[in-house]
Motif scaffolding. Structure first.
Motif: not given
Length: 322
Positions: A266-281, A283-292
């Motif tokens: 479940p948490y992996a699914a949320v993380a995967t969906f979160g990656l989509h929104w990082i890519a879509y939005g 934000p500044p430091g998107a790659r850093i947020w994705a790696w977090v």
């Protein structure tokens, strides 16, 4: 009891397939990160191989043991607590097939089709069994979303990636409608009945998966279209994640067991969906947020793996058989 050693009998139960389920979820997260250009694809491939090895080992052991248990497969499938987890077996098969499609599309499509059929047939049988045999509201738990909701939505993603858009929409209907129906019953049980027993409390993490999977499935069948539906599913995923934060205090008091692997997928699914929104939005430091996000979910699964290894070494991991 074992007559020779006078120790409780232990063995493989369906919830143990949550280990392979969690590993494939992590592999999917790394794979999606690779598609978005955030991470290398090699990690996803390695995790898929590891998940396949765990899945096959558990499958051989489980099938071998069930035939020697009282009631056989009938008792396993109708067990009010562990029965729904049997659906994880073909669901993991679908996830591994999706990973295979990246390297051998034909073989991946063929295997996915087989596991998708098994998943849907099993979901239909279990739903019919719940109607014919009835359900005990007090024994209802979040794992009941697995056969139809998780199965249907993961089948949607796989069918879309296999190039079968019509079938993907059919599976999406199975998963989405089942989610609306089954989760409402589960929430009613959680709201108005007593708390789940400690050994089942980790399954509360499963409630975070449906909205994230629905979002990923919707993106798969619309080729990444971001519209009101995608935003709505993101909103409910956010709510589900906040609920999990509130439940941390409950989780902290639980003793580690095989049931803790309910957190992984479940948490992996949320993380995967979160990656989509990082890519879509973006934000500044998107790659850093994705790696977090990637490293956080990887650390969680690594911690579960470490605890599992330690528990196995102490002979305290495998569930006791009734």
């Amino acid at each position: 009891m074992n007559a020779r050693t006078n120790e409780p009998r232990v063995g493989i139960t369906p919830n143990l397939f949550g280990i392979a389920y969690g590993l494939t979820g992590l592999a999917g997260c790394w794979g999606y990160a690779a598609v978005l250009g955030f991470a290398p694809a090699l990690v996803s491939d390695i995790l898929c191989i590891l998940a396949a090895a765990v899945w096959l080992t558990l499958l051989v052991g489980y099938v071998t043991q069930v035939s020697r248990r009282a009631g056989g497969w009938g008792a396993e499938l109708t067990d009010p607590v562990l029965g729904p987890f049997i659906s994880v077996i073909p669901i993991v098969g679908m996830l591994l097939s999706i990973g295979l499609m990246r390297h051998d599309r034909g073989a991946g499509q063929w295997l996915f089709g087989v596991f998708a059929i098994v998943t849907v047939v099993l979901a239909g049988w279990m739903t019919g069994q719940w109607i014919a045999g009835g359900l005990d509201m007090d024994k209802l738990h979040p794992g009941y979303v697995l056969p139809t909701v998780a199965g249907g939505l993961i089948a949607t993603i796989g069918a879309a990636l296999a190039g079968w858009p019509g079938l993907a929409r059919v599976f999406f209907g199975i998963g989405l409608v089942s989610w609306l129906v089954i989760e409402s019953m589960i929430l009613a049980r959680l709201y108005f009945r007593g708390p789940l027993p400690p050994q089942l409390q980790p399954t509360l993490a499963i409630l975070a998966a449906p909205p994230a999977l629905a979002g990923l499935a919707y993106l798969a069948i619309t080729h990444g279209k971001v519209d009101a539906v995608a935003f709505g599913l993101a909103g409910y995923t956010l709510l589900a994640a906040l609920v999990q934060l509130r439940l941390i205090g409950m989780y902290r008091h639980l003793r580690f067991s095989s049931g803790f692997w309910a957190y992984a997928f479940p948490y992996a699914a949320v993380a995967t969906f979160g990656l989509h929104w990082i890519a879509y939005g973006h934000p500044p430091g998107a790659r850093i947020w994705a790696w977090v996000v990637i490293l956080a979910i990887t650390a969680l699964v690594a911690a579960l793996a470490a605890e599992t290894t330690a528990a196995l070494a102490r002979h305290r991991f495998l569930p006791q058989l009734r």
